[in-house]
Design a protein around this motif. Structure first.
Motif, PDB file in Angstrom:
ATOM      1  N   LYS A 224      29.737   8.540  29.173  1.00 57.54           N
ATOM      2  CA  LYS A 224      28.495   8.039  28.582  1.00 57.54           C
ATOM      3  C   LYS A 224      28.789   6.994  27.506  1.00 57.54           C
ATOM      4  N   SER A 228      27.455   3.143  27.665  1.00 60.88           N
ATOM      5  CA  SER A 228      26.641   2.590  26.579  1.00 60.88           C
ATOM      6  C   SER A 228      27.287   1.351  25.964  1.00 60.88           C
ATOM      7  N   ALA A 286      30.861   3.782  20.098  1.00 56.26           N
ATOM      8  CA  ALA A 286      30.107   4.384  21.199  1.00 56.26           C
ATOM      9  C   ALA A 286      30.498   5.849  21.398  1.00 56.26           C
ATOM     10  N   GLN A 290      28.120   9.237  20.863  1.00 54.00           N
ATOM     11  CA  GLN A 290      27.890  10.226  21.927  1.00 54.00           C
ATOM     12  C   GLN A 290      28.259  11.632  21.457  1.00 54.00           C
TER      13      GLN A 290
END
Length: 418
Positions: A224, A228, A286, A290
């Protein structure tokens, strides 16, 4: 007797000019309504009056600013009224789902309404707008929302700070957050933020006791984070290029699924993170976001809904190994915390609105009193000025008449020539 210098006429002429000057000043003051029309009228009075005018203008604008602030607060309040209403409906639904007479199909139907209510809460929060300010929305930058400084006085420092709050589903359930980590992964006790390593440990703790579940959770977080940050998965192998299954920047992916670069990132499956998540600033940010977004979600919840936006706290049937009644009651508890969170912010808004109403009253009184003081300095006393005008008008006419008489006095010399 002399004829070269008519002193009576000269004196009358000087008096006439003096009286006309005074008369003109009287007319100016009467026509303008101001006692001070130029600095020469009263230099000190003009300086004081201009300072007061500046303050009055500031006070009047501060009243307008405070009214605008109340308008913003009322806009927020109107939105949160409906948010509260939906949370109350969610409580009813979750309590209904806790009843043992409902089967899986029935609970799925209830879950659909919970999900839709959550979507509407997000829509309201993200679209509540006052002059392009969105005080209830979660911004893209570190979850921060717009904060406003209201100028509610005529001088520097007379301000009121109104901080927006994230009132999306993610925001209203933030009191349930178990992980808070900064973008750079550095622990910050003052902000309640833990390090990347500590956040990773918490993720594993919440994923359960199974090593496989822990590793899967960490791998999913890496994926993820890559997505992103603009990375995509390579699906085709080409010699000398990135291998299938790795991730590259989107601009480096070819149409056939191969990569045009050998530089790639491979999410690790052993419960640790790839080195790039520590060395690449964008990926580090990022990744930490997450980790932060994982907040309290169980591995089984992820598998069922794959949500990291606060909606995990509304899942009444996500855990197949849990007693449905127990799970629904947990959702009721979660919603109650969300209701309390919204209530706290609404109470803060109400307190600030009450303060602003008193502020407006004070500004109005101060402006009125300052205006009265400025009026006493600058405005014309009409009765007094009219009396002065009448006096100077009579004196001007008398001086004009006497100048005419004085001009005739030299005529007596002619009688000596007869």
């Amino acid at each position: 007797m002399v004829i070269q210098h008519n002193m009576a006429a000269t004196n009358s002429y000087r008096q006439l000019n003096t009286n006309n000057t005074s008369l003109n000043k009287n007319l100016e003051k009467l026509s303008s309504g101001f006692r001070i029309n130029r600095a020469a009228d009263d230099a000190a009075g003009l300086a004081i009056s201009e300072a007061m005018r500046s303050k009055i203008n500031g006070l009047d604008q501060a009243q307008a600013n405070a009214n605008d602030a109340i308008g913003l607060i009322q806009t927020e309040e109107g939105a949160l009224t409906e948010t509260h209403s939906m949370l109350q409906r969610m409580t009813t639904l979750a309590t209904q789902a806790a009843n043992g007479t409902y089967n899986t199909t029935s609970r799925d139907s209830i879950q659909k309404e919970l999900d839709e209510l959550g979507n509407e809460i997000n829509r309201i929060a993200n679209n509540t707008d006052y002059n392009d300010i969105k005080p209830l929305a979660q911004s893209r930058e570190e979850g921060q929302v717009d904060s406003m400084t209201m100028q509610i006085g005529a001088t520097k420092g007379e301000t009121l700070k109104l901080k927006g709050q994230d009132m999306t589903v993610s925001g209203i359930f933030k009191d349930l957050d178990k992980i808070k980590v900064a973008d750079d992964g550095t622990a910050n006790a003052a902000k309640g933020q833990i390090s990347t390593a500590s956040a990773l440990a918490k993720v594993k703790e919440m994923a359960g006791t199974s090593t496989t579940a822990q590793n899967n959770a960490v791998e999913k977080i890496q994926v993820k984070a890559l997505e992103s940050a603009g990375y995509v998965k390579v699906t085709a192998n080409v010699s000398g290029m990135a291998s299938a299954g790795t991730y590259v920047k989107a601009e480096n992916l070819n149409a056939d699924g191969s990569a045009s670069t050998s530089t790639s990132v491979t999410p690790k499956t052993d419960g640790t993170a790839a080195a790039e998540f520590g060395s690449n600033t964008a990926l580090k940010t990022a990744y930490n976001r997450q980790l932060d977004a994982y907040d309290g979600v169980r591995a089984t919840d992820m598998s069922a809904k794959d949500k990291y936006d606060g909606a995990e706290y509304l899942q009444i049937g996500a855990e197949t190994d849990a007693d449905p009644t127990e799970r629904a009651n947990q959702v009721v508890s979660n919603i109650q915390k969300a209701i309390n969170h919204v209530s706290d912010y609404r109470a803060e808004l109400g307190a600030k609105q009450n303060r602003l109403e008193h502020t407006i009253n004070n500004l109005a009184v101060t402006s009125e009193n300052t205006t009265a003081a400025e009026s006493r300095i600058r405005d014309t006393d009409m009765a007094k000025e009219i009396a002065a005008y009448q006096k100077n008008n009579i004196l001007s006419q008398a001086a004009q008449s006497m100048l005419s008489q004085a001009n005739q006095s030299g005529q007596g010399v002619l009688s000596l020539l007869r």
